[in-house]
Design a protein around this motif. Structure first.
Motif, PDB file in Angstrom:
ATOM      1  N   UNK A 175       0.843  -1.195   0.000  1.00  0.00           N
ATOM      2  CA  UNK A 175       0.000   0.000   0.000  1.00  0.00           C
ATOM      3  C   UNK A 175       0.875   1.240   0.000  1.00  0.00           C
ATOM      4  N   UNK A 176       0.237   2.370  -0.301  1.00  0.00           N
ATOM      5  CA  UNK A 176       0.917   3.653  -0.416  1.00  0.00           C
ATOM      6  C   UNK A 176       0.357   4.598   0.631  1.00  0.00           C
ATOM      7  N   UNK A 177       1.214   5.411   1.203  1.00  0.00           N
ATOM      8  CA  UNK A 177       0.760   6.480   2.098  1.00  0.00           C
ATOM      9  C   UNK A 177       1.161   7.801   1.457  1.00  0.00           C
ATOM     10  N   UNK A 178       0.208   8.708   1.341  1.00  0.00           N
ATOM     11  CA  UNK A 178       0.459  10.012   0.711  1.00  0.00           C
ATOM     12  C   UNK A 178      -0.042  11.139   1.609  1.00  0.00           C
ATOM     13  N   UNK A 179       0.581  12.312   1.482  1.00  0.00           N
ATOM     14  CA  UNK A 179      -0.017  13.501   2.086  1.00  0.00           C
ATOM     15  C   UNK A 179      -1.154  13.980   1.173  1.00  0.00           C
ATOM     16  N   UNK A 180      -2.204  14.527   1.741  1.00  0.00           N
ATOM     17  CA  UNK A 180      -3.245  15.139   0.886  1.00  0.00           C
ATOM     18  C   UNK A 180      -2.667  16.314   0.101  1.00  0.00           C
ATOM     19  N   UNK A 181      -1.732  17.025   0.729  1.00  0.00           N
ATOM     20  CA  UNK A 181      -1.081  18.152   0.054  1.00  0.00           C
ATOM     21  C   UNK A 181      -0.232  17.637  -1.104  1.00  0.00           C
ATOM     22  N   UNK A 182      -0.264  18.355  -2.203  1.00  0.00           N
ATOM     23  CA  UNK A 182       0.489  17.927  -3.388  1.00  0.00           C
ATOM     24  C   UNK A 182       1.957  18.319  -3.254  1.00  0.00           C
ATOM     25  N   UNK A 183       2.739  17.414  -2.685  1.00  0.00           N
ATOM     26  CA  UNK A 183       4.199  17.524  -2.753  1.00  0.00           C
ATOM     27  C   UNK A 183       4.638  16.588  -3.864  1.00  0.00           C
ATOM     28  N   UNK A 184       5.494  17.053  -4.748  1.00  0.00           N
ATOM     29  CA  UNK A 184       5.897  16.244  -5.908  1.00  0.00           C
ATOM     30  C   UNK A 184       6.705  15.021  -5.472  1.00  0.00           C
ATOM     31  N   UNK A 185       7.694  15.254  -4.639  1.00  0.00           N
ATOM     32  CA  UNK A 185       8.542  14.165  -4.106  1.00  0.00           C
ATOM     33  C   UNK A 185       9.377  14.787  -2.996  1.00  0.00           C
ATOM     34  N   UNK A 186      10.421  14.112  -2.577  1.00  0.00           N
ATOM     35  CA  UNK A 186      11.190  14.624  -1.440  1.00  0.00           C
ATOM     36  C   UNK A 186      11.981  15.883  -1.780  1.00  0.00           C
ATOM     37  N   UNK A 187      12.160  16.194  -3.082  1.00  0.00           N
ATOM     38  CA  UNK A 187      12.744  17.496  -3.430  1.00  0.00           C
ATOM     39  C   UNK A 187      11.835  18.629  -2.977  1.00  0.00           C
ATOM     40  N   UNK A 188      10.543  18.348  -2.871  1.00  0.00           N
ATOM     41  CA  UNK A 188       9.543  19.348  -2.479  1.00  0.00           C
ATOM     42  C   UNK A 188       9.375  19.434  -0.967  1.00  0.00           C
ATOM     43  N   UNK A 189      10.014  18.544  -0.240  1.00  0.00           N
ATOM     44  CA  UNK A 189       9.791  18.434   1.201  1.00  0.00           C
ATOM     45  C   UNK A 189      10.963  19.032   1.953  1.00  0.00           C
ATOM     46  N   UNK A 190      10.771  20.216   2.492  1.00  0.00           N
ATOM     47  CA  UNK A 190      11.819  20.797   3.322  1.00  0.00           C
ATOM     48  C   UNK A 190      11.358  20.779   4.776  1.00  0.00           C
ATOM     49  N   UNK A 191      12.154  21.421   5.628  1.00  0.00           N
ATOM     50  CA  UNK A 191      11.876  21.296   7.058  1.00  0.00           C
ATOM     51  C   UNK A 191      10.570  21.969   7.471  1.00  0.00           C
TER      52      UNK A 191
END
Ligand code: 5GP
Ligand code: ZN
Length: 117
Positions: free
Chosen positions: A43-59
């Motif tokens: 299965x997959x777990x996703x944020x509802x918010x549209x983050x493209x991938x971990x490049x989009x995820x900062x602190x």
């Protein structure tokens, strides 16, 4: 880009516009079975918010990312992964990411997984 993307497949799954077999959902997260499972449990777990991938995820997304990782163990157990599981996040071209909405793969089953993927 934290906004909801109109045409993104996983945004549409999160909004319930595309059907999926949901494992869990809350205000921030959705978990659903992979349509093409690579393991007996996948299965997959996703944020509802549209983050493209971990490049989009900062602190600034640390609380969200913490929640994302924080539900996995419980959901894995609930889905029958009682003796371990694998977590994979594919990012971008080199990571062979196919769906450009951040998602965590959870894969397991009764027996040890094959190497790779
Ligand atoms: P990745 O982007 O990490 O390479 O993989 C995307 C994953 O999403 C694949 O494992 C694929 O089977 C899954 N997937 C693609 N389209 C759908 C869909 O419409 N529904 C579900 N439940 N999974 C999907
Ligand atoms: Zn999206």
């Amino acid at each position: 880009a934290m906004h909801q993307e109109k045409d993104c497949l996983f945004c549409r799954i999160a909004r319930g516009e595309v059907p999926s077999r949901k494992v869990y959902e809350d205000d921030d997260l959705v978990a659903f079975h992979d349509i093409n499972p690579a393991a007996p449990v996948h299965f997959l777990v996703i944020p509802r918010a549209h983050l493209v991938n971990l490049y989009d995820a900062d602190e600034s997304q640390a609380p969200l990312l913490g929640r994302l990782f924080g539900v996995i163990g419980r959901l894995a157990r609930e889905q029958g992964c009682n003796d371990g599981f694998r977590v994979v996040v594919n990012n971008g071209r080199v990571g062979r990411q196919e769906v450009y909405h951040l998602h965590i793969h959870i894969m397991g089953g009764p027996e040890p997984l094959r190497s790779g993927r």
